[in-house]
Design a protein around this motif. Sequence first.
Motif, PDB file in Angstrom:
ATOM      1  N   LYS A  71       0.785  -1.137  -0.208  1.00  0.00           N
ATOM      2  CA  LYS A  71      -0.180  -0.215  -0.033  1.00  0.00           C
ATOM      3  C   LYS A  71       1.030   1.145   0.198  1.00  0.00           C
ATOM      4  O   LYS A  71       0.191   2.186   0.089  1.00  0.00           O
ATOM      5  CB  LYS A  71      -0.919  -0.191   1.188  1.00  0.00           C
ATOM      6  CG  LYS A  71      -1.905  -0.777   1.233  1.00  0.00           C
ATOM      7  CD  LYS A  71      -2.631  -0.789   2.430  1.00  0.00           C
ATOM      8  CE  LYS A  71      -3.978  -2.542   2.552  1.00  0.00           C
ATOM      9  NZ  LYS A  71      -4.055  -2.659   3.323  1.00  0.00           N
ATOM     10  N   ILE A  72       2.136   0.713   0.615  1.00  0.00           N
ATOM     11  CA  ILE A  72       3.034   2.458   0.675  1.00  0.00           C
ATOM     12  C   ILE A  72       4.124   1.537  -0.292  1.00  0.00           C
ATOM     13  O   ILE A  72       4.921   0.656   0.339  1.00  0.00           O
ATOM     14  CB  ILE A  72       3.385   2.344   2.415  1.00  0.00           C
ATOM     15  CG1 ILE A  72       1.941   2.638   2.162  1.00  0.00           C
ATOM     16  CG2 ILE A  72       4.480   4.055   2.531  1.00  0.00           C
ATOM     17  CD1 ILE A  72       2.844   3.280   4.084  1.00  0.00           C
ATOM     18  N   PRO A  73       4.457   2.455  -0.820  1.00  0.00           N
ATOM     19  CA  PRO A  73       5.723   1.935  -1.991  1.00  0.00           C
ATOM     20  C   PRO A  73       6.768   1.786  -1.177  1.00  0.00           C
ATOM     21  O   PRO A  73       7.420   2.431   0.586  1.00  0.00           O
ATOM     22  CB  PRO A  73       6.477   3.376  -2.011  1.00  0.00           C
ATOM     23  CG  PRO A  73       5.244   4.100  -2.440  1.00  0.00           C
ATOM     24  CD  PRO A  73       4.817   4.033  -1.312  1.00  0.00           C
ATOM     25  N   THR A  74       7.729   0.332  -1.087  1.00  0.00           N
ATOM     26  CA  THR A  74       8.403  -0.625   0.381  1.00  0.00           C
ATOM     27  C   THR A  74       9.602   0.574   0.109  1.00  0.00           C
ATOM     28  O   THR A  74      10.118   0.277   1.354  1.00  0.00           O
ATOM     29  CB  THR A  74       9.011  -1.785  -0.804  1.00  0.00           C
ATOM     30  OG1 THR A  74       8.152  -1.960  -0.979  1.00  0.00           O
ATOM     31  CG2 THR A  74       9.667  -2.215   0.016  1.00  0.00           C
ATOM     32  N   PRO A  75      10.266   1.067  -0.425  1.00  0.00           N
ATOM     33  CA  PRO A  75      11.544   2.148  -0.346  1.00  0.00           C
ATOM     34  C   PRO A  75      10.885   2.900   0.855  1.00  0.00           C
ATOM     35  O   PRO A  75      12.257   3.005   1.904  1.00  0.00           O
ATOM     36  CB  PRO A  75      11.637   3.224  -1.200  1.00  0.00           C
ATOM     37  CG  PRO A  75      11.821   1.850  -2.641  1.00  0.00           C
ATOM     38  CD  PRO A  75      10.742   1.171  -2.429  1.00  0.00           C
ATOM     39  N   LEU A  76       9.858   3.800   1.439  1.00  0.00           N
ATOM     40  CA  LEU A  76       9.315   4.460   2.388  1.00  0.00           C
ATOM     41  C   LEU A  76       9.221   3.447   3.495  1.00  0.00           C
ATOM     42  O   LEU A  76       9.974   3.768   4.624  1.00  0.00           O
ATOM     43  CB  LEU A  76       8.581   4.790   2.247  1.00  0.00           C
ATOM     44  CG  LEU A  76       8.486   5.722   0.804  1.00  0.00           C
ATOM     45  CD1 LEU A  76       6.679   6.866   0.310  1.00  0.00           C
ATOM     46  CD2 LEU A  76       9.080   7.136   1.072  1.00  0.00           C
ATOM     47  N   LEU A  77       8.918   1.973   3.441  1.00  0.00           N
ATOM     48  CA  LEU A  77       8.249   1.592   4.441  1.00  0.00           C
ATOM     49  C   LEU A  77       9.586   1.027   4.821  1.00  0.00           C
ATOM     50  O   LEU A  77       9.621   1.274   6.434  1.00  0.00           O
ATOM     51  CB  LEU A  77       7.832  -0.109   4.224  1.00  0.00           C
ATOM     52  CG  LEU A  77       5.822   0.524   3.904  1.00  0.00           C
ATOM     53  CD1 LEU A  77       5.263  -1.047   3.491  1.00  0.00           C
ATOM     54  CD2 LEU A  77       5.587   0.725   5.183  1.00  0.00           C
ATOM     55  N   MET A  78      10.727   1.016   4.119  1.00  0.00           N
ATOM     56  CA  MET A  78      12.222   0.353   4.067  1.00  0.00           C
ATOM     57  C   MET A  78      12.818   1.401   5.141  1.00  0.00           C
ATOM     58  O   MET A  78      13.224   1.143   6.819  1.00  0.00           O
ATOM     59  CB  MET A  78      13.047  -0.566   3.239  1.00  0.00           C
ATOM     60  CG  MET A  78      12.603  -1.122   3.010  1.00  0.00           C
ATOM     61  SD  MET A  78      13.034  -1.616   0.754  1.00  0.00           S
ATOM     62  CE  MET A  78      15.417  -1.292   1.758  1.00  0.00           C
ATOM     63  N   GLN A  79      12.474   2.757   4.897  1.00  0.00           N
ATOM     64  CA  GLN A  79      13.530   3.673   5.760  1.00  0.00           C
ATOM     65  C   GLN A  79      12.613   3.861   7.054  1.00  0.00           C
ATOM     66  O   GLN A  79      12.921   4.645   8.162  1.00  0.00           O
ATOM     67  CB  GLN A  79      12.678   5.200   4.687  1.00  0.00           C
ATOM     68  CG  GLN A  79      13.741   6.540   5.319  1.00  0.00           C
ATOM     69  CD  GLN A  79      13.334   7.483   4.226  1.00  0.00           C
ATOM     70  OE1 GLN A  79      12.395   8.056   3.676  1.00  0.00           O
ATOM     71  NE2 GLN A  79      14.221   8.380   4.925  1.00  0.00           N
ATOM     72  N   ALA A  80      11.228   4.014   6.841  1.00  0.00           N
ATOM     73  CA  ALA A  80      10.610   3.860   8.266  1.00  0.00           C
ATOM     74  C   ALA A  80      11.212   2.434   9.087  1.00  0.00           C
ATOM     75  O   ALA A  80      11.316   3.180  10.570  1.00  0.00           O
ATOM     76  CB  ALA A  80       8.819   3.713   8.355  1.00  0.00           C
ATOM     77  N   THR A  81      10.968   1.447   8.258  1.00  0.00           N
ATOM     78  CA  THR A  81      11.449   0.515   9.809  1.00  0.00           C
ATOM     79  C   THR A  81      13.109   0.687   9.967  1.00  0.00           C
ATOM     80  O   THR A  81      13.398  -0.078  11.152  1.00  0.00           O
ATOM     81  CB  THR A  81      10.658  -1.386   9.197  1.00  0.00           C
ATOM     82  OG1 THR A  81      11.378  -1.205   7.966  1.00  0.00           O
ATOM     83  CG2 THR A  81       9.489  -0.886   8.826  1.00  0.00           C
TER      84      THR A  81
END
Length: 116
Positions: A71-81
């Motif tokens: 639902k959210i681009p994977t690079p943004l999720l990776m940055q958040a996690t």
Amino acid sequence: MARYGNTFPQPLDPYIYNEQIKKVAALARINTPVKIRKRIGFRCKELDMEKWQNITSHIGRRSFASNFYGKIPTPLLMQATGHSTEQMFLNYINPVNHARVISLGNYFEKIYAEGA
């Protein structure tokens, strides 16, 4: 925000946060018995405990990543996690199940749209 001079409050100490989240889970009666593996020294030991006793801040991090995968681009999720590689991130969220769930959901949406 006004109480803190229009800034965020100071971050909670992780130990205090984890103790408080356990209290909330206990009050919410999240007490299903679970088997967990806990590292004690250099060895892992299997323990039986109530689910609220094992809840930590990490559950929120992992749930966030899993719930928003696709639902959210994977690079943004990776940055958040805090994951530096997509391979590590995908191992973390176990995408096999998520990919199947997303595919199944898309399939049902297609069938529903064709039948409407």
